[in-house]
Design an enzyme around this catalytic site. Structure first.
Site, PDB file in Angstrom:
ATOM      1  N   HIS A 699       0.869  -1.183   0.000  1.00 22.32           N
ATOM      2  CA  HIS A 699       0.000   0.000   0.000  1.00 22.32           C
ATOM      3  C   HIS A 699       0.901   1.227   0.000  1.00 22.32           C
ATOM      4  CE1 HIS A 699      -3.186  -2.688   2.083  1.00 22.32           C
ATOM      5  NE2 HIS A 699      -3.340  -2.709   0.765  1.00 22.32           N
ATOM      6  N   GLU A 702       1.514   3.821   2.945  1.00 23.48           N
ATOM      7  CA  GLU A 702       2.037   3.362   4.240  1.00 23.48           C
ATOM      8  C   GLU A 702       3.556   3.486   4.247  1.00 23.48           C
ATOM      9  OE1 GLU A 702       0.352  -0.532   4.648  1.00 23.48           O
ATOM     10  OE2 GLU A 702      -1.701   0.227   4.724  1.00 23.48           O
ATOM     11  N   GLU A 881       1.831  -4.794  11.461  1.00 20.93           N
ATOM     12  CA  GLU A 881       1.303  -3.434  11.397  1.00 20.93           C
ATOM     13  C   GLU A 881       2.098  -2.527  12.330  1.00 20.93           C
ATOM     14  OE1 GLU A 881      -1.068  -2.389   9.474  1.00 20.93           O
ATOM     15  OE2 GLU A 881      -2.296  -4.126   8.896  1.00 20.93           O
TER      16      GLU A 881
END
Length: 910
Positions: A699, A702, A881
Site C-alpha cells: 500500500h 504506508e 502493522e
C-alpha cells in the site's frame, strides 16, 4: 398474628378486585397501606407473591374505565401501587399485560393542571418505566411522546418552579433524562420528548441561578449533541472538482476495470471463515511447475561459488536479472547532468541564501522567482534562446550543488544525494515528474529526539465544527480562490514530484486553506496520503489547513498524531541540517458536509484540520502525512548498502524481480552470511539454511512500512553480533517495495490498475499485477524445491491503532471466535505461530500483544498473509502493522513518530 395477616391479605385482595362501592374500596386501601407501612419490606414482597400487584392494577383499570373516574379512590390507589411496584421487578410487564400503561399516560394527560394527581401519576410512571427492560415498551406509545413534554413545559413555567428545580438539584436529572432519550432513540420516535425536555431546560435559563446550574452540567449533555446536530443539518456541498476521477490516468491493457469496493466490513464474527474445508484447503498452484524454474535466478546463494575476487571492483556482484532490468545504479554516471531535464525543487532558493555572496545579483533575483519546468515532450523543440538559458541555469545549479555537497558532505547515513539524483532520473512516473523535492534529494533526517504525542484539547473538535458552521452562515470574509501555484500574496503550493499528492488548494480566508487530495491513478477514491511543498509564508502567523476529502471514518489524528513538516530554508537548513518534525496545533479529524462531485456510493468525506505557525518569512517547507520514502530513495539505499558490506562476510545480492506496469523495476534482495570456507560441509550448511521472506509497501501510502524495512535492511547488513547470528542461521529474501508505481505517483492504496494489490494474491494477473504474480511465483518455487519459508512477513502501516502488532492465521482460533459448532478437540494445529508474538512481547517495548489476532476473515482471504499460509503452507505467515502515530504502553508511551523508524532493531534482535 402472621396467620391473621395472611388471611387479611387474601380477603382484601379478592374484595379489592371486585369492590363496587367507593367506601369499601377506600377502607381496604387504607388498611393495606397501614399494614405495609407498619411492617418491613417482607410484607410487601409477600403481598407481591400472592398477586398483590395484579390486584392493584386491576383495581386501577376498573376505576379508570368508568365514565366518571372516582378521584377519591384514585389517589390512595396510585400511592399504594407506587409503594408496591417499587419492590416488584416485573411491575412494568404486569402493567402492560393489564392494559395499565396507556391508561396511566391518558390519566396523566388529563390531570396536568392538578398537581397532586399529576404527581401521583408521575410516581407510578416512574415505577413502571424503571422496571421495563426495553425502553421501546414505552417510547412507542404516542400518548407518552405527547404528554411528558407538555408536563415538563407546564411545570417549568413559573419562577417558583424554576427556583425549586435548581435548589433541589433536579437539573442534572433532567439532563440525564435528555441524554438517555437522545442516545437511545435510534428510530427517532421520541423527538417530541427530546424537544419538550429541551424547551424545559431553555425555560430554566430565564433565571440567573438556573443558567449557572445548567452551564455547570450541560457541556457534554447538550453542547456536543447540538454541535453534531448542526453539522448534520448543513447542506451537502459537492467538492469543487470537475471530476472525482484522479488527475492522472494510465492506459491499461484490456480496458478499464470496475472500481473495487475497498470498504468491505471486517472484524465481525459473521466475517470469519467457518468452513473447515476452506480453512484446511491447500489449493493447487495457479501455474504449471515448469514455469517456476525461471525463479531459480532469484536464489543466487544456491549456485554462487563464493570465491572472493580481490580486484578493484570486488565489492560489485554481477547482477542476475529475471526481466532484463539493471538493479544497480551506474556510479560512473552519477554526476548531476541536466540531460535528463531533472531539476531540484527549492534548491536554487536555498543555494541563493547559502551562497548569496558569490552570486550574481541579477541571477539571484531570477532564482528567487524560480518556476519549475515540465519535461519537454518528445516532438517539441525548445528555442535557441530558451535552450541557452536552460544550459546556463543547469550548469550553475550543478556548480552550486557540488559546492553545497563539498561544504556540508553527506550527513544522512546510507544516503548519497548524487546517487539519489541518478536513481530519480531513471524513475518513470505517470505525469512525467521533472522536479525533485529537496528533502528526498538531500536525505531524510528524523527529529533530533523522540517527540510527545500532542495533548488534545477536549473541545477542539467542537470548536472546529462551529467554525465551519459559521463559515457557512457568514460569508463576508470568505475568499474561495484557487491558489495552487499562483504567484500572489497567498501561500504557494506544489506537489509535482515523486510521492507528491495535492490536487487543489483553495484559499478560504486570509490564513485558512482547503486542500483537496488526488485520488489514486485511474481511480476515483482512496485519499489519505499527502505530500506537498508550501512557500511564501509570513512568520509567526497561524495558518489553518483543512484537508477536506479524507475517506476513513476515524484517524490517529484524533489521538495525538500530527502532520510531518520539513524545513528547507530555516536556520537549521542553511546549516545543512534540514530535518523533519511533527508540527501542528488544534489537530482534529471529523466528518464534514462535502460529498463527491459526481455522486458515488460514499455519502460524505472527512476533514483533517491542523494549524501551523511558521518561524521564518518566505520559507519553503514540506508537509506530509508521514515521513516520505520514495522509490528512488529505496534504490539509492540498496546501492549504498551494497557498497557498505564486506563481501567476504556478508552475501548481499540485489536483483530485479520484475518490471511494473509503468516500467519501473521491483527489486529483490538476498542477504545471508558467507560460508566459513568453500568446503563441501560449509557450502552444504549454507544451502540448507531456512528462508525468511519479508515484503513491504504493497500500500503506497504506508510509508512507515518502508522505514521499518529500511531499519531491517540496515540491521541485517550491520556488524551487530545478533545480526551476524541471524545471517548465519537464515537466508533472507526481501522485496522492500511491492508497489513501486503507486509509491512514485503519490497514491494511497492501489496500483496503476486501480486494484488493491493486497487483494490479488489468490489469482494475480501476470500483466496487471506483475509484482504480486512473481512474488507468489518465487514462494511457489521455494516450496517446490523443499525450501518453504520458515517465516513470511508483510510490512504494513496502521492509521487507526497505536503500537506494533501482528496478524496471523489459526484454524482453531478462527472457529472459536466465530462460535462454530465444529468440535476442535480433534483438530491438530502447531501452536508455533504464536512463538514470534511471545518473543516480541518480552523484548520489544513498542509491541502490543493484545492487538494481535490470528483470525481468518472472508474479506481477507486474498491477502498475502492468508494465501501464503493456506497455499504455500507457511505456518508463520504474518502481516506486521506499525502505527503512524506512537505508543500507549511501555517506555515509548509518551513518545511518537520516531519510534517506527528505530523499532526494527529490537524486532530483528528478537
Amino acid at each position: 398474628i402472621v396467620i391473621q395477616i395472611i388471611c387479611i391479605y387474601w380477603i382484601f385482595l379478592s374484595v379489592l378486585q371486585n369492590a363496587g362501592d367507593v367506601e369499601s374500596t377506600l377502607n381496604i386501601l387504607h388498611v393495606l397501606d397501614e399494614l405495609l407501612s407498619a411492617g418491613t419490606d417482607q410484607r410487601i414482597h409477600y403481598m407481591i407473591s400472592k398477586g398483590g400487584s395484579e390486584a392493584l392494577l386491576t383495581a386501577l383499570v376498573n376505576t379508570c374505565c368508568s365514565f366518571n373516574p372516582k378521584h377519591t379512590i384514585l389517589l390512595p390507589l396510585l400511592h399504594l401501587l407506587a409503594k408496591v411496584g417499587h419492590r416488584d421487578c416485573r411491575i412494568g410487564m404486569k402493567a402492560e399485560d393489564a392494559g395499565a400503561v396507556l391508561l396511566m399516560l391518558n390519566l396523566l394527560k388529563h390531570n396536568l393542571k392538578h398537581a397532586r394527581r399529576a404527581t401521583a401519576c408521575l410516581l407510578v410512571i416512574q415505577v413502571l418505566s424503571s422496571s421495563v427492560c426495553e425502553e421501546s415498551n414505552l417510547t412507542a406509545k404516542k400518548n407518552w411522546c405527547h404528554s411528558l413534554p407538555v408536563l415538563f413545559v407546564c411545570l417549568s413555567l413559573s419562577e417558583a418552579n424554576i427556583r425549586m428545580v435548581v435548589s433541589k438539584g433536579y437539573i442534572s436529572g433532567l439532563l440525564q433524562l435528555y441524554e438517555d432519550w437522545h442516545s437511545k432513540d435510534t428510530q427517532h420516535v421520541a423527538i417530541a420528548i427530546c424537544h419538550g425536555l429541551l424547551r424545559c431546560l431553555h425555560k430554566i435559563t430565564r433565571s440567573t441561578a438556573g443558567k449557572q446550574a445548567l452551564m455547570s452540567h450541560a457541556v457534554n449533555s447538550l453542547v456536543e449533541p447540538s454541535v453534531q446536530l448542526m453539522r448534520k443539518c448543513l447542506p451537502k456541498i459537492h467538492l469543487p472538482l470537475t471530476s472525482d476521477q484522479s488527475a492522472y490516468t494510465f492506459p491499461l491493457s484490456g480496458g478499464w476495470h470496475a472500481v473495487p469496493n475497498m470498504n468491505v466490513a471486517s472484524g465481525r464474527d459473521d466475517d470469519l471463515e467457518t468452513d473447515l474445508n476452506k480453512l484446511r484447503l491447500c489449493p493447487d498452484p495457479d501455474r504449471p511447475k515448469e514455469v517456476l524454474q525461471q525463479y531459480s535466478c532469484i536464489c543466487p546463494e544456491l549456485t554462487h561459488d563464493f570465491q572472493v575476487n580481490t580486484s578493484d571492483k570486488s565489492s560489485k556482484y554481477k547482477q542476475q536479472e529475471c526481466c532484463g532490468w539493471d538493479a544497480e545504479i551506474d556510479e560512473d554516471n552519477c554526476a548531476l547532468h541536466g540531460n535528463e531535464l531533472l531539476r531540484l525543487r527549492s534548491l536554487p532558493l536555498w543555494l541563493a541564501f547559502c551562497f548569496q555572496l558569490h552570486c550574481n545579483p541579477t541571477y539571484l533575483t531570477k532564482l528567487l522567482y524560480f518556476c519549475p519546468r515540465e519535461k519537454t515532450s518528445p516532438g517539441k523543440k525548445m528555442g535557441d534562446h530558451d535552450a541557452a538559458d536552460n544550459e546556463t541555469e543547469e550548469s550553475f545549479d550543478q556548480t552550486m550543488i557540488d559546492r553545497l555537497l563539498k561544504r556540508h558532505r553527506a550527513c544522512i547515513p546510507h544516503h548519497e544525494p548524487k546517487l539519489y539524483f541518478a536513481a530519480a532520473a531513471k524513475t518513470r512516473s505517470v505525469p512525467g515528474f521533472s522536479i525533485l523535492a529537496f528533502p528526498d534529494f538531500w536525505g531524510h533526517l528524523p527529529p533530533p529526539r523522540h517527540e510527545p504525542m500532542v495533548p488534545r484539547k477536549s473541545n477542539i473538535q467542537r470548536q472546529k465544527v462551529l467554525e465551519d458552521i459559521q463559515r457557512f452562515l457568514n460569508t463576508d470574509d470568505i475568499i474561495n480562490k484557487v491558489v495552487l501555484q499562483c504567484p500572489s500574496d497567498s501561500l504557494r503550493f506544489f506537489s509535482k514530484f515523486e510521492c507528491g499528492n495535492l490536487r487543489k488548494a483553495i484559499q478560504v480566508r486570509r490564513y485558512e486553506y482547503d486542500l483537496i487530495l488526488n485520488a489514486d491513478t485511474n481511480c476515483c477514491q482512496h485519499t489519505q496520503w499527502f505530500y506537498f511543498e508550501v512557500s511564501n509564508m509570513v512568520a509567526d502567523v497561524p495558518y489553518r489547513f483543512n484537508i477536506i476529502n479524507c475517506e476513513k471514518s476515524n484517524s490517529q489524528f484524533n489521538y495525538g498524531e500530527k502532520a510531518c513538516v520539513c524545513l528547507c530554508l530555516s536556520v537549521e537548513a542553511l546549516d545543512g541540517r534540514p530535518h523533519w518534525v511533527r508540527s501542528g496545533t488544534e489537530v482534529c479529524y471529523f466528518r464534514n458536509q462535502f460529498c463527491p462531485s459526481q455522486g458515488r456510493m460514499r455519502a460524505t468525506f472527512y476533514t483533517l484540520t491542523f494549524t501551523i505557525t511558521f518561524k521564518h518569512n518566505e520559507d519553503v517547507c514540506y508537509l506530509a502525512y508521514h515521513y516520505p520514502y520514495t522509490f528512488s530513495a529505496l534504490r539509492t539505499h540498496l546501492n549504498v548498502l551494497q557498497k557498505s558490506v564486506d563481501p567476504s562476510k556478508v552475501f548481499f545480492r540485489q536483483q530485479v524481480l520484475c518490471s511494473t506496469l509503468a516500467g519501473n523495476s521491483c527489486p529483490v534482495v538476498t542477504i545471508t552470511a558467507c560460508p566459513a570456507s568453500r568446503s563441501w560441509k560449509d557450502m552444504h550448511k549454507l544451502r540448507n539454511r531456512p528462508c525468511i521472506v519479508l515484503t513491504g509497501r504493497v500500500h503506497p501510502g504506508e510509508s512507515n512500512a518502508s522505514w521499518v524495512m529500511k531499519g531491517t535492511l540496515e540491521f541485517l547488513c550491520g556488524s551487530d553480533p545478533v545480526a551476524q547470528t541471524l545471517r548465519e542461521l537464515f537466508i533472507f529474501k526481501i522485496i522492500p517495495m511491492l508497489n513501486p508505481d503507486g509509491v512514485i505517483n503519490g497514491m494511497s492504496r492501489c496500483d496503476l490498475n486501480c486494484e488493491d494489490l493486497n487483494r490479488q494474491w489468490c489469482k494475480p494477473d501476470p500483466v496487471l499485477s506483475p509484482t504480486i504474480y512473481h512474488t507468489k511465483g518465487l514462494l511457489y518455487y521455494l516450496n517446490s524445491i523443499g525450501r518453504t519459508p520458515l517465516v513470511f512477513c508483510d510490512y504494513h502501516g496502521h492509521s487507526r491503532k497505536k503500537n506494533v502488532f501482528l496478524y496471523g492465521c489459526s484454524i482453531k482460533e478462527t472457529l472459536w471466535q466465530s462460535g462454530s459448532t465444529i468440535d476442535t478437540v480433534g483438530l491438530k494445529e502447531d501452536p508455533g505461530y504464536r512463538t514470534i508474538q511471545k518473543t516480541l512481547d518480552r523484548v520489544a517495548p513498542a509491541f502490543s500483544s493484545n492487538s494481535c489476532n490470528y483470525l481468518v476473515e472472508k474479506s481477507r482471504s486474498s491477502t498475502a498473509r492468508v494465501v501464503v499460509w493456506r497455499e504455500i503452507g507457511v505456518l508463520r505467515s504474518y502481516t506486521m502493522e506499525s502505527t503512524y502515530n506512537g505508543c500507549n504502553q511501555g517506555i515509548y508511551k509518551v513518545c511518537a513518530y520516531t519510534v517506527c523508524v528505530w523499532l526494527c532493531k529490537m524486532r530483528l534482535t528478537s
